[in-house]
Design an enzyme around this catalytic site. Structure first.
Site, PDB file in Angstrom:
ATOM      1  N   CYS A 200      13.846  70.919   6.483  1.00 44.66           N
ATOM      2  CA  CYS A 200      13.540  72.326   6.194  1.00 44.66           C
ATOM      3  C   CYS A 200      12.037  72.612   6.271  1.00 44.66           C
ATOM      4  CB  CYS A 200      14.085  72.661   4.802  1.00 44.66           C
ATOM      5  SG  CYS A 200      13.669  74.305   4.239  1.00 44.66           S
TER       6      CYS A 200
ATOM      7  N   ASP B 155      16.081  53.883   8.394  1.00 47.64           N
ATOM      8  CA  ASP B 155      14.838  53.249   8.864  1.00 47.64           C
ATOM      9  C   ASP B 155      14.305  52.148   7.934  1.00 47.64           C
ATOM     10  OD1 ASP B 155      14.969  55.098  10.893  1.00 47.64           O
ATOM     11  OD2 ASP B 155      13.574  56.489   9.937  1.00 47.64           O
TER      12      ASP B 155
HETATM   13  O1  F6P Z   1      14.810  58.891  10.010  1.00 47.55           O
HETATM   14  C1  F6P Z   1      16.024  58.587  10.559  1.00 47.55           C
HETATM   15  C2  F6P Z   1      15.998  58.785  12.048  1.00 47.55           C
HETATM   16  O2  F6P Z   1      17.285  58.460  12.555  1.00 47.55           O
HETATM   17  C3  F6P Z   1      14.918  58.021  12.808  1.00 47.55           C
HETATM   18  O3  F6P Z   1      15.264  56.687  13.004  1.00 47.55           O
HETATM   19  C4  F6P Z   1      14.833  58.838  14.078  1.00 47.55           C
HETATM   20  O4  F6P Z   1      13.556  58.701  14.663  1.00 47.55           O
HETATM   21  C5  F6P Z   1      15.053  60.239  13.593  1.00 47.55           C
HETATM   22  O5  F6P Z   1      15.746  60.131  12.369  1.00 47.55           O
HETATM   23  C6  F6P Z   1      15.834  61.109  14.533  1.00 47.55           C
HETATM   24  O6  F6P Z   1      15.876  62.382  14.000  1.00 47.55           O
HETATM   25  P1  F6P Z   1      16.792  63.545  14.536  1.00 47.55           P
HETATM   26  O7  F6P Z   1      18.191  63.265  14.093  1.00 47.55           O
HETATM   27  O8  F6P Z   1      16.240  64.761  13.900  1.00 47.55           O
HETATM   28  O9  F6P Z   1      16.693  63.534  16.027  1.00 47.55           O
END
Ligand code: F6P
Length: 325
Positions: free
Chosen positions: A76, A131
């Site tokens: 957000c 992560d």
């Molecule tokens: O923080 C978790 C995560 O899956 C990271 O490993 C990755 O870089 C990011 O989120 C991806 O985010 P989104 O789902 O917003 O593309």
């Protein structure tokens, strides 16, 4: 000790397997202590847009084994503004919340810390991200499941790589950190692991390819998405030019790493952390994350969890190198 009568619970940022188990633990622990629970949907957006739903014991039945989050999640932007946080505060006050459990990662805790400097509704955090990059806790919810997902996928890639004597660059998630890459690399017997925290792994891969030792074999190179070299595509294309005799392919595992039923380890961690987060609110804690260190529950101020850098275990890289040689 303040008598807590009603709390909120929300999930925010990237979803992680085990978030539902944490929501269930928070809800059931609160109800056990005669505390009402409000589910806040879609992360901080839900605070600003009043996306509130009462949660009762039966609402969290049959979710411990599910991936995703029944409360949904969001990143957000409005909560980063003073106006957004003020709106959120007014809405939380309107429904008489005495505290909120926020489940998420770095971004979630940063918002919670700022909010707790400005307003008097205590926030307690549960680390939930695949992560594993949060300081102050050995593991974050979702990391173990994501690892197992990566291992299952890479094992399959190994079969076909082996059949063709191919080299695969497999990109895994992890944002700016190499935790998923290191462990999955060891678990799959990867020939190389490329992570953002170190600089000499690419050189070592160069040396391995130059030696020609593994030219008539399968090679798996795990690449963390945050690596400064630019990810699996950039790296693989570079190596294709340098070593045309290798048959190179690329797989980006992407968001499949975020889905699926949580592992037993994640379910148990989420249950312990959810239980402890409610206890922390009952003990007047605020601006604090509950974490797990050496299998014990600990409290870590958001300030530390956000600011301090959790380093990867470099011994693991050394082990990986020896075992794959
Ligand atoms: O923080 C978790 C995560 O899956 C990271 O490993 C990755 O870089 C990011 O989120 C991806 O985010 P989104 O789902 O917003 O593309």
């Amino acid at each position: 000790m303040t008598k807590i009568k009603k709390i909120g619970v929300m999930t925010s940022g990237g979803d992680a397997p085990g978030m539902n188990a944490a929501i269930r633990a928070v809800t059931r622990t609160a109800i056990y202590n005669n505390i009402e629970v409000i589910g806040i949907r879609e992360g901080y957006t839900g605070m600003i847009e009043k996306l509130f739903t009462p949660l009762w014991s039966h609402d969290v039945s049959d979710i411990i084994q599910r991936g995703g989050t029944i409360l949904k999640t969001a990143r957000c932007m409005e909560f980063k503004t003073n106006e957004g946080r003020e709106k959120a505060y007014r809405n939380l006050k309107e429904v008489n919340l005495d505290g909120v459990v926020v489940i998420g990662g770095d971004g979630t805790f940063t918002g919670a810390r700022i909010f707790n400097e400005e307003y008097d509704i205590p926030f307690v955090g549960i680390p939930g991200t695949i992560d594993n990059d949060i300081y102050g806790t050995d593991y974050t919810i979702g990391y173990d499941t994501a690892l197992n997902t990566v291992v299952e996928a890479v094992d399959k890639i190994r079969d076909t790589a082996s059949a063709h004597n191919r080299m695969f660059f497999v990109e895994v998630m992890g944002a700016e950190a190499g935790f998923i890459a290191i462990r999955s690399g060891i678990a799959t017997g990867a020939e190389a692991i490329i992570i953002p925290e170190t600089r000499d792994e690419v050189k070592k891969l160069n040396a391995l390819m130059e030696s020609g030792r593994r030219q008539r074999a399968s090679n798996i190179v795990i690449v963390a998405e945050g690596d400064e070299e630019g990810g699996a595509f950039v790296l693989a294309n570079k190596f294709k030019k340098l070593y045309p005799s290798y048959d190179i392919r690329i797989t980006v595992l992407g968001h499949l790493q975020r889905g699926g039923s949580p592992s037993a380890f994640d379910r148990v961690s989420a249950s312990r952390l959810g239980f402890s987060a409610v206890e922390a609110l009952m003990d007047d804690q605020k601006s604090t994350m509950v974490g797990i260190q050496n299998n014990e529950i600990v409290l870590v101020p958001f300030r530390k969890a956000i600011k301090l850098h959790k380093d990867v275990n470099r011994d693991m890289l050394a082990i990986a190198e020896i075992l794959s040689s």
